[in-house]
Structure formats: C-alpha cells, structure tokens
Write an enzyme that holds these catalytic residues in place. Sequence first.
Site, short mmCIF file in Angstrom:
data_model
loop_
_atom_site.label_atom_id
_atom_site.label_comp_id
_atom_site.label_asym_id
_atom_site.label_seq_id
_atom_site.Cartn_x
_atom_site.Cartn_y
_atom_site.Cartn_z
N TRP A 1 22.57 26.62 53.96
CA TRP A 1 21.17 26.50 54.33
C TRP A 1 20.42 27.82 54.09
O TRP A 1 20.88 28.89 54.46
CB TRP A 1 21.01 26.15 55.79
CG TRP A 1 21.50 24.82 56.28
CD1 TRP A 1 21.65 24.48 57.60
CD2 TRP A 1 21.89 23.65 55.55
NE1 TRP A 1 22.10 23.19 57.73
CE2 TRP A 1 22.27 22.66 56.48
CE3 TRP A 1 21.97 23.34 54.19
CZ2 TRP A 1 22.69 21.39 56.10
CZ3 TRP A 1 22.42 22.08 53.80
CH2 TRP A 1 22.76 21.13 54.74
N ASN B 1 17.70 18.56 52.18
CA ASN B 1 18.99 17.94 52.47
C ASN B 1 18.80 16.49 52.91
O ASN B 1 18.15 16.20 53.90
CB ASN B 1 19.70 18.71 53.59
CG ASN B 1 20.98 18.05 54.03
OD1 ASN B 1 21.84 17.75 53.20
ND2 ASN B 1 21.12 17.80 55.32
N GLU B 2 19.35 15.56 52.10
CA GLU B 2 19.39 14.13 52.40
C GLU B 2 18.02 13.51 52.70
O GLU B 2 17.80 12.94 53.78
CB GLU B 2 20.37 13.86 53.55
CG GLU B 2 21.80 14.28 53.23
CD GLU B 2 22.80 13.84 54.28
OE1 GLU B 2 22.39 13.59 55.43
OE2 GLU B 2 24.00 13.75 53.96
N TYR C 1 30.27 9.56 52.03
CA TYR C 1 30.71 9.41 53.43
C TYR C 1 30.95 7.93 53.75
O TYR C 1 30.23 7.33 54.54
CB TYR C 1 29.65 9.96 54.38
CG TYR C 1 29.51 11.46 54.37
CD1 TYR C 1 30.53 12.28 54.85
CD2 TYR C 1 28.35 12.05 53.89
CE1 TYR C 1 30.40 13.65 54.85
CE2 TYR C 1 28.21 13.43 53.88
CZ TYR C 1 29.24 14.23 54.36
OH TYR C 1 29.10 15.59 54.35
N GLU D 1 28.31 16.81 48.83
CA GLU D 1 28.96 16.66 50.14
C GLU D 1 29.94 15.50 50.06
O GLU D 1 29.60 14.43 49.54
CB GLU D 1 27.96 16.35 51.27
CG GLU D 1 27.08 17.52 51.70
CD GLU D 1 26.26 17.16 52.95
OE1 GLU D 1 26.72 16.29 53.73
OE2 GLU D 1 25.19 17.74 53.13
N TRP E 1 32.73 18.94 52.59
CA TRP E 1 32.03 19.17 53.85
C TRP E 1 33.05 19.07 54.98
O TRP E 1 33.62 18.02 55.19
CB TRP E 1 30.93 18.14 54.08
CG TRP E 1 30.17 18.44 55.35
CD1 TRP E 1 30.53 18.10 56.63
CD2 TRP E 1 28.93 19.15 55.46
NE1 TRP E 1 29.61 18.56 57.52
CE2 TRP E 1 28.61 19.20 56.84
CE3 TRP E 1 28.07 19.75 54.55
CZ2 TRP E 1 27.46 19.83 57.31
CZ3 TRP E 1 26.93 20.36 55.02
CH2 TRP E 1 26.63 20.39 56.39
#
Length: 441
Positions: A104, A220-221, A301, A341, A383
């Site tokens: 970050w 992010n996302e 994920y 990720e 991740w």
Amino acid sequence: MVKSSMNRMLAGNGLFYPIIGFASFIAFLYLSFGDLWVNYSKEINLSFVERNGTQFFVDGKVFYINGWNSYWLMDHAADYNTRPRIRTMLQAGAKMGLTVCRTWAFNDAGYNALQISPGKFDEKVFRALDHVIAEARRNGIRLILSLVNNLQAYGGKTQYVKWAWEEGVALSASNDSFFYDPSIRRYFKSYVKTVLTRRNIYTGIEYRDDPTIFAWELINEPRCMTDPSGDTLQDWIEEMSTFVKSIDRKHLLTVGLEGFYGPKSPKKTTANPEIWAADLGSDFVRNSILSTVDFASVHVYPDHWFHHKNFEEMLKFAAKWMLSHIEDGDKELKKPVLFTEFGLSNDNDDFEPAQRDRFLKMVLDVIYKSAKRNKSGAGSFFWQFLVEKMERFNDEYGVVPWESPSTYRLITEQSCRLAKVQGLHSTQIENINNFCASRKN
C-alpha cells in the site's frame, strides 16, 4: 575501573554533563530522523520494467514475476520499533528469488495516516514510504504501489466520501460517489500528483523517476455496485489512468481488478464464480483494454467466493479461472496478466495445511506453463507474507514463509523455474544463482 576514572576526569574538567547532553541530543536526532544516516549507496542498479505485447521486459530480456504481498510495509516503517521488519521481509524475499512486492502507498486518516485530510500529509509517514522504497531498491526488489482502497481498511474510498461530506461538498453519502463526485475526484488527483512527484529523502529520486517502482495500481479491488452496468467505474478508470500517465509515463499502470466479468461479457456465466460477480460494476476485459492501462490484474480467492464447494472443486475452478484470464490476455487484451493476489484461508471448515501448498503449487504451475509457452500469464503474488510476531496483522491467509519448509520450497522452486525460462536478471543473480545451481546437482 577505567570507566570510573574517566568519569572523574571529565567531571573534574566540567565536561561530563555537556557530553552527556550532547549524546542525548544525538540520540534524539537518530530517533527523529534515523535513516538519514543509513547507507543506501549499495543498492542494486535497476532499470525500468517495460511492456511489449503480452510480456514484460527488463534490459531487453523477458521478465516473469514470482512475487508477494506485504501491504503493511509503510505502516510498520512509520514506527521505529517495527521498522526492522521491512528489511527482514525484503531480504527474505530477495533470498527466495522473489522480485516484486505489492504494497500500500495509501493510508487515509486514522493511525499512521499518510494523508491526514485532503491534500494534507504526515511527513513522518511519507518518510516511512521513502524508507520502504529505498530498502526495496537496496535489495533488488521492485514494488507495485497501490494508491487507494475500495475497502474501508486504511481509509479507502469511504474516507474520501466522509471528507467531502464533512466539508459540505459531497453529492452523496454513498461510498460509490468516490467514482463520480467532482470534489472527490479532485481530492484523489491531488493525492496522486503528490505521491508521484514526491522526492525520496533517502535516494533523492522522485517516485515517478524511480525504477524501483514496478507499477502503479489505481485502486485495490474496485467495485461500484450502485451501477452494475459498469459505466461509472469505466469512466473513472479512463480519467484517472489518463491523469497518472500525464504525470508519469515511465512506469507501468494497472487498475487493481479482481477479474470478474461484467453483464455484457460473454464469459459472465461461464467463467465467473457465481451470478453475483457480474453485478459488481466492474468488467475485466472492458476495464483492462484501455490504452492507458499497461497490464491486467486478477485475484484468486475461490474459498472466499464459494461457500458450498469442497476443496477439490475450488481448486478446479481456480485453475479454470486463471486460464480464462490468460486467454483474455493473449486474444483480447494483448497485454500481460498478473495474478496480483491469491491465497487460501486457514479458517475454512475443511482446511488442512497440505491444501495451501496444493493451491500454491497449482497457481505457480499455471504461471510456469504460461511462461514456457510465451503466453500472457506473467506472474503471481501470494497473499500475504508476514514476519514473526505479526499475528494481529494476519487475516487467515498470512504465512511466514521460512517457518513453513514445504511452502518455502515451492516458492524458491518457482523462482528457479522462471529463471530457467527467462535467464537470471542482474537483480537476481546474487540472491538465487547459487541456490538454483545447487538444486541441479
């Protein structure tokens, strides 16, 4: 005996207390400015990473990535008690042959905030980010720096909306107004410009001129669920990617997508995990195909997306998911695809430690096969990696890699496999050459 004689001599000459005072002053300076005296002159010389078609290149040689996530680097660098963790993690990554870390470059409001309020920055935290970049450079590690969070952790788009609301200029209290509110867009652009033009106090290099930075990640996302058509997010990506490129044309840029296919995509029902994935306001191909976006990003994920599949079913889906996006990179985008990720939670009901290694091996195998075939699958990022005594920063996905021999072995084997495909880059030779050579014997 010698020490007490010296103390009497200094005291007798009236020098004892002034010297103690001077020593205390030096200690204060070190605690305040610490790394100003750290020698960063030994850092490895890095070149900018470039893109040609579906591949990355460094110094004319193809570049595949075995990488990882440690989002916490800037936050820990801001505290001198935890700052040593940055060097520990980066050195360990380099020894494993890892070449890029994603982290970050934002923290909006809250503890150790980089941006305290719109346009107001904490110099101490900015120096922490300077330190992270300088340490990465010293260890031959490049960084993907993410500029804002779609989620509320570390402020995110919700904090931007809160700022606008508190100043009486917000159009809506919805956190999706981050993407369309003119005042909030100005806030974000101001932030981006400040970060990209920051001059590192340790290296003297502006961020936009530093090849240690592999790429910028817009957000992010990103999701904009109030507009499932995807038009709002697409407009924001177009504007912000163009803005970044107007300031910095040396670095690569990605969006930060999870990889879901939108409502107009032919893959929305065949490749998405479930029907909800098409209604999040994002669209992998549409968002990534812009000329101002240099490569596509995907997250993996399956245990987070499914709640009624067993491990074998999730593993099968994850492999299909990755191959689908590599196909998009080759045929639609003509750009590299990074799986920025991926992870498997140890909170799953049927979790067994061996499953995490099987999942890791599957991801790494897909990347290796893509690299061997000159396809667009250009790398992956686990991740997340932690160091010792960071349990409270774990989110059920974290691993201290050197505490898990089987995981460590899989990671280093991937570094060696990719090195064999692409050849060792100068940044890897010292760290991994002997290790890879020993494995051949």
